[in-house]
Design an enzyme around this catalytic site. Structure first.
Site, PDB file in Angstrom:
ATOM      1  N   HIS A  95      35.153 -58.883  16.008  1.00 56.39           N
ATOM      2  CA  HIS A  95      34.051 -59.858  15.363  1.00 56.39           C
ATOM      3  C   HIS A  95      34.526 -59.435  14.279  1.00 56.39           C
ATOM      4  O   HIS A  95      34.318 -60.593  13.116  1.00 56.39           O
ATOM      5  CB  HIS A  95      32.701 -58.355  15.052  1.00 56.39           C
ATOM      6  CG  HIS A  95      32.317 -58.014  16.195  1.00 56.39           C
ATOM      7  ND1 HIS A  95      31.719 -59.108  17.051  1.00 56.39           N
ATOM      8  CD2 HIS A  95      32.605 -57.347  16.430  1.00 56.39           C
ATOM      9  CE1 HIS A  95      30.750 -58.886  18.154  1.00 56.39           C
ATOM     10  NE2 HIS A  95      31.279 -57.121  17.411  1.00 56.39           N
ATOM     11  N   HIS A 243      38.823 -53.449  26.018  1.00 60.24           N
ATOM     12  CA  HIS A 243      38.496 -53.843  25.601  1.00 60.24           C
ATOM     13  C   HIS A 243      39.499 -54.264  24.212  1.00 60.24           C
ATOM     14  O   HIS A 243      39.474 -54.423  23.729  1.00 60.24           O
ATOM     15  CB  HIS A 243      37.124 -53.841  24.880  1.00 60.24           C
ATOM     16  CG  HIS A 243      36.410 -54.505  23.544  1.00 60.24           C
ATOM     17  ND1 HIS A 243      36.127 -55.941  23.419  1.00 60.24           N
ATOM     18  CD2 HIS A 243      35.560 -53.514  22.451  1.00 60.24           C
ATOM     19  CE1 HIS A 243      35.941 -55.998  21.942  1.00 60.24           C
ATOM     20  NE2 HIS A 243      35.306 -54.783  21.914  1.00 60.24           N
TER      21      HIS A 243
END
Length: 267
Positions: A95, A243
């Site tokens: 993000h 991730h």
């Protein structure tokens, strides 16, 4: 060489290599620039590589009050100014991509390309939005964070990965995780999705999304369909399982970035 900027909130960053455009590595919320150690060391012999710690993270100073995404933009701008880099390619994990998009809005052609790593680049699924809300709940945030850690590390035993998630990301408490949940939720609510936000950049900028998760073929297919109608966008699925692919396949990511940044920027 690590440097500290003299400002109200001192931002620590690492500067390796020479030349332009310079890569600017942007970590996600609740994590330090250590996530880029392997990647920056790999790119530095050929591309100047800057990596920072956001305010309140890593070796950077913690502000006295609250802060949000707009303040992270200011952190990145201060590093760009301090480094003297005229042209920069943000390489944003997760993000931090929202910061990279805002840097392009503010600096225009000085940001010649955008690279995103393992980001939910489509509309955020409802279960993920629920996680973001739970991180803002004092009675549930710790359990939610633990569930995220367990999901990110499931079936993986890479020491660097385990250490980064458990120790580095695990060092941040409720205030920071709640802040992350709040700011990420707000970004999706305002923009709809990163891809939608990117379509509003004028002129368009070359974008590369490198990701490992999720495995769902439909996620890749949706991005490929978008790329077919937006030639400035490209996507590649990495041969990694976590991730945090920078801690698994730094060489693969470095090669993809280096090939990408030699492209001519969109007119």
């Amino acid at each position: 060489m690590a440097e500290d900027l003299s400002q109200v909130t001192r931002i620590s960053y690492t500067d390796q290599g020479q030349g332009e455009p310079a890569l600017l590595f942007l970590p996600g919320w609740c994590g330090s620039r250590k996530v880029f150690d392997q990647l920056a060391a790999t790119t530095a012999p050929r591309l100047r590589s800057l990596s920072l710690d956001w305010r309140g993270h890593g070796q950077s100073e913690s502000p006295r009050g609250d802060f949000g995404s707009i303040d992270l933009v200011e952190d990145a701008l201060s590093v760009i100014e301090s480094s003297g880099a005229a042209h920069v390619v943000p390489v944003a994990l997760s993000h931090a991509g929202w910061v990279a998009i805002e840097l392009r809005r503010r600096l225009g052609s000085r940001i010649s390309h955008l690279v995103f790593l393992d980001w939910i680049i489509l509309e955020a699924p409802p279960p993920f939005l629920e996680v973001l809300q739970s991180l803002q709940d004092p009675s549930h945030w710790h359990q939610t964070r633990q569930q995220l850690f367990d999901m990110w590390l499931h079936g993986l035993d890479t020491p660097e990965l385990v250490q980064y998630v458990r120790e580095d990301m695990g060092s941040y408490g409720f205030d920071m995780w709640a802040r992350a949940g709040r700011e990420i939720s707000a970004a999706y609510a305002q923009a709809g999705s990163p891809l939608q936000a990117l379509t509003h950049l004028a002129p368009a900028v070359p974008v590369l999304h490198l990701y490992a998760q999720p495995e769902d073929p439909a996620y890749l297919a949706a991005q490929q369909a978008f790329a077919a109608n937006h030639p400035w966008f490209s996507v590649s699925k990495l041969a990694a399982r976590s991730h945090f692919p920078t801690l698994e396949v730094a060489d693969q990511i470095a090669a993809a970035i280096e090939q990408f940044v030699v492209q001519e920027p969109a007119a």
